[in-house]
Design a protein around this motif. Sequence first.
Motif, PDB file in Angstrom:
ATOM      1  N   UNK A   1      20.191  15.293  15.321  1.00 44.93           N
ATOM      2  CA  UNK A   1      19.647  14.111  16.315  1.00 44.93           C
ATOM      3  C   UNK A   1      20.861  13.680  17.301  1.00 44.93           C
TER       4      UNK A   1
ATOM      5  N   UNK B   1      13.387  20.740  10.869  1.00 42.92           N
ATOM      6  CA  UNK B   1      12.331  19.834  11.595  1.00 42.92           C
ATOM      7  C   UNK B   1      13.063  19.021  12.801  1.00 42.92           C
ATOM      8  N   UNK B   2      14.237  19.005  12.509  1.00 48.10           N
ATOM      9  CA  UNK B   2      15.161  18.247  13.759  1.00 48.10           C
ATOM     10  C   UNK B   2      16.026  19.246  14.394  1.00 48.10           C
ATOM     11  N   UNK B   3      15.822  19.394  15.846  1.00 43.19           N
ATOM     12  CA  UNK B   3      16.647  20.460  16.442  1.00 43.19           C
ATOM     13  C   UNK B   3      16.768  19.843  17.857  1.00 43.19           C
ATOM     14  N   UNK B   4      18.031  19.391  18.439  1.00 47.18           N
ATOM     15  CA  UNK B   4      18.219  18.802  19.760  1.00 47.18           C
ATOM     16  C   UNK B   4      19.348  19.725  20.413  1.00 47.18           C
TER      17      UNK B   4
ATOM     18  N   UNK C   1      15.600  14.966   3.150  1.00 47.03           N
ATOM     19  CA  UNK C   1      14.348  15.586   3.259  1.00 47.03           C
ATOM     20  C   UNK C   1      14.098  16.226   4.295  1.00 47.03           C
ATOM     21  N   UNK C   2      14.585  16.044   5.590  1.00 45.08           N
ATOM     22  CA  UNK C   2      14.442  16.741   6.824  1.00 45.08           C
ATOM     23  C   UNK C   2      15.763  17.600   7.067  1.00 45.08           C
TER      24      UNK C   2
ATOM     25  N   UNK D   1      18.818  17.074   7.389  1.00 42.24           N
ATOM     26  CA  UNK D   1      19.565  16.729   8.573  1.00 42.24           C
ATOM     27  C   UNK D   1      21.038  16.020   7.482  1.00 42.24           C
TER      28      UNK D   1
ATOM     29  N   UNK E   1      19.963  12.867   5.744  1.00 44.26           N
ATOM     30  CA  UNK E   1      18.605  12.508   5.457  1.00 44.26           C
ATOM     31  C   UNK E   1      18.014  13.885   4.881  1.00 44.26           C
TER      32      UNK E   1
ATOM     33  N   UNK F   1       5.467  23.965  10.635  1.00 44.79           N
ATOM     34  CA  UNK F   1       5.730  23.051   9.384  1.00 44.79           C
ATOM     35  C   UNK F   1       4.414  22.900   8.788  1.00 44.79           C
TER      36      UNK F   1
ATOM     37  N   UNK G   1      16.480  10.586  16.029  1.00 43.73           N
ATOM     38  CA  UNK G   1      15.777  10.771  14.685  1.00 43.73           C
ATOM     39  C   UNK G   1      15.913   9.617  13.976  1.00 43.73           C
ATOM     40  N   UNK G   2      16.841   9.845  12.992  1.00 46.62           N
ATOM     41  CA  UNK G   2      17.085   8.825  11.960  1.00 46.62           C
ATOM     42  C   UNK G   2      16.642   9.115  10.579  1.00 46.62           C
ATOM     43  N   UNK G   3      16.474   8.173   9.574  1.00 43.95           N
ATOM     44  CA  UNK G   3      16.061   8.620   8.349  1.00 43.95           C
ATOM     45  C   UNK G   3      14.470   8.752   7.890  1.00 43.95           C
TER      46      UNK G   3
ATOM     47  N   UNK H   1      12.359  10.712   9.551  1.00 43.24           N
ATOM     48  CA  UNK H   1      11.656  12.071  10.094  1.00 43.24           C
ATOM     49  C   UNK H   1      10.779  13.046   9.370  1.00 43.24           C
ATOM     50  N   UNK H   2      11.258  12.894   8.119  1.00 38.02           N
ATOM     51  CA  UNK H   2      10.560  13.818   7.266  1.00 38.02           C
ATOM     52  C   UNK H   2       9.050  13.290   7.173  1.00 38.02           C
TER      53      UNK H   2
END
Lengths: 457, 457
Positions: free
Chosen positions: B414, A182-185, B372-373, B375, B370, A210, B148-150, B152-153
């Motif tokens: 992130x 979900x996250x990718x930078x 759920x995503x 990370x 985090x 997703x 991002x942060x917590x 994001x899911x």
Amino acid sequence: MDSKILTELRAAVGDGRLSTAAEDLATYAYDGTWAEARPDVVVHPETTAQVAAVLRVADAYRVPVVPRGSGTGLAGGSLPVTGSICLNLARMNRIVDISVADTLAVAQPGVITYDLQKAVEKLGLFYPPDPASVYQCTLGGNVATNAGGPRCLKYGVTGDYVLGLEVVLAGGHVLRLGGRTIKDVAGYDLKRLFIGSEGTLGVVTEITVRLIPKPAAQLTALAAFPKLADACQAVGAILQAGVTPLVTELMDQGTTRAVEGFKHLGLPTDVEALLLVAVDGDAELVKAEIATAAEILKRSGAREVRQAGSAAESEALWEARRNVSPAIARLARNKLGEDVTVPRSKIPEMVARLGDIARTNDLRIVVYGHIGDGNLHPTILCDRRDAAIMKRVEKAAGEVLAAAVALGGTLTGEHGIGIFKRAYMEMGVDRNALAWMAGIKALFDPNGICNPGKKLP
Amino acid sequence: MDSKILTELRAAVGDGRLSTAAEDLATYAYDGTWAEARPDVVVHPETTAQVAAVLRVADAYRVPVVPRGSGTGLAGGSLPVTGSICLNLARMNRIVDISVADTLAVAQPGVITYDLQKAVEKLGLFYPPDPASVYQCTLGGNVATNAGGPRCLKYGVTGDYVLGLEVVLAGGHVLRLGGRTIKDVAGYDLKRLFIGSEGTLGVVTEITVRLIPKPAAQLTALAAFPKLADACQAVGAILQAGVTPLVTELMDQGTTRAVEGFKHLGLPTDVEALLLVAVDGDAELVKAEIATAAEILKRSGAREVRQAGSAAESEALWEARRNVSPAIARLARNKLGEDVTVPRSKIPEMVARLGDIARTNDLRIVVYGHIGDGNLHPTILCDRRDAAIMKRVEKAAGEVLAAAVALGGTLTGEHGIGIFKRAYMEMGVDRNALAWMAGIKALFDPNGICNPGKKLP
């Protein structure tokens, strides 16, 4: 096309995956518009390697390549150009993977969007993007146009679900962009360049999307508004009450009368607008939310609100919306379906301007759209055999786009630029940005073989 | 720096907005990492025109420009380079517009993220992105790193909220990208190139973000899992039950012990993992959802589940998570905070590999994230004065990244690449994609003055 090129293309895709037969060239000469252009050859690759081989040959001989899914596009983006290869991706129609644990799916570009939706729903998952052509259109086409649909206010557009892409560039270079997270930078977000690029930068050969948990329930209300502006106001009030509807579909009086004339559903035809509001989610919550929405609709000036108490009743209300396209098609020999987006608060003003444009050009324009996300589809009725009318249609279409841009909106919300709106790009897009877009095109496709004559001015 | 250049820069920004004083150069020599590098000059523009003027001068004289918000970055992205201009955007801190009707906000890059959150919440709206540094970091920095942060899911990352950007390129060209509409497919999506580009393509000078209705309520549960893998399993089971949590924060035993040693909150320190789960939305729904989540947590192997019945009780449970960073900071003189993302299903395997990496390199690694995503933030404890340890830290950090990539994950979820992960880009990103990223860089910044030595290998 030179027989040497055809021989190399045949070698690229293998037996049974290339045709120059007149009936095939005719079949692939159309998309969802009234335009027509025959390719010189149609190829039907089944693998990424075959697509890459085609793009190598095409680049070497400077032959245009026009990728195509189901050909449902409404801007001419998948329409062949003279002397081109039609790259039909319909045979790359495999759902490669559905992961419940990672809530994602991997699919080839030729997968029909509805097929993906149903496949993941069987596993309790949900793929929200839902363009009107969902039963015919392909995931690859959705990525190429960054397709929207009615659910975007709540769920966003196709691009918001794409985690990863495999793309093939002119020359046959294969790029893997993004992936399964979900996250990718890491690196620049190149995949977003390809999303909505209408095949002008390369060909998408695999898509990772997703998914989200399937909402338990969905409920609908249909409101009749004597004043169209009140319907728009109501959508804002519903949002301010903390309810984000799944859809907020507006039909103006012309649209409603067309549907009623076609299907006799008992719709009120004496009001300026019908507004269809649906909510989805938890079963108890949707009951409360649709009640809140109905209350606000009444308070906002609706003369009548029909509220569905069940999924079956919701379906009945949806009948009206679903018949918009065929109903409008009956009104005139031809129609030009527009696709402008304005900030939500500008919808009433935009509709008023559409009325002015219709009057001053002596044309009939019916309007429907997804007003929660500001996306209107003004449809100009016409007859292509009548040159005088078509001249007025062309002028009116330009005025529609100009009005949208003047109100802070954009030339196209979900259909794309294709061939039909290229001439307006300088009106609707920042000129400096256009210059760098041309640079991007030259970077990815230096010989200009990827869907030339589309998207950019 | 040549005095001629300084004179031109002073003219570009005007009086009182440029400094070469040693104390100022020292102030801007740091970011959120342990690295340090002084710029030659610091400028504090207050308008887009001033930023453009700076970039014109910089480009003409080939002087590196390093944009900076609050300097909270964790990858060295805003760290000055030798001979550079520090472009401090902190004074461009105006919220230009909040539109309730269009559910969007327009802000300058120096606006503190928390300030934007609070300003829109007063109007019943919500800006979901919530990086840990929310009280200090800027919206411009969030865009530069696609923060991002917590949350994001459920709600996605910063880029998922950006509707429009104004950016200034090297040479002072100003681009307006996107706008105020949710849907817009006119042209290529250039704004997404700038989101997460860490200032290497240009400088963001204005940001338009979409907002959503403020969720009515939020509730939290804290679960103690004897086995960490069970906590991961539980998150998947909660999603499959149709509940998408706002946050799913994992703390491993080392993290929990650090927090307990610091704050004495009565946390269970004999379990492998704590899992904090929060849900938000409708007040009635969140009660049902947190009950569902708690039930699943127990069924999945949690020894104990503390469930907050109110916002105040939720706050108490959050105490643990909020103290992670300061608590870990007490464990060792220095720490290297990693930021890898893997597909959700691979989290248990990734945590196991982190244990192996710690053991084989004789290092202590605590893990939170985090989940759920997907990370994770594995944090390697160390002492920078000890060269032998630091050598092992470097080796271990490489192994952490390699493990994430091997599991289908990415180098950074992130924090960004900055200077710290450049060497790993070829391991984590498709090589063909890297070649075209270099082309993008050359297209937008032909003289290489925009934050050189960052992001790309």
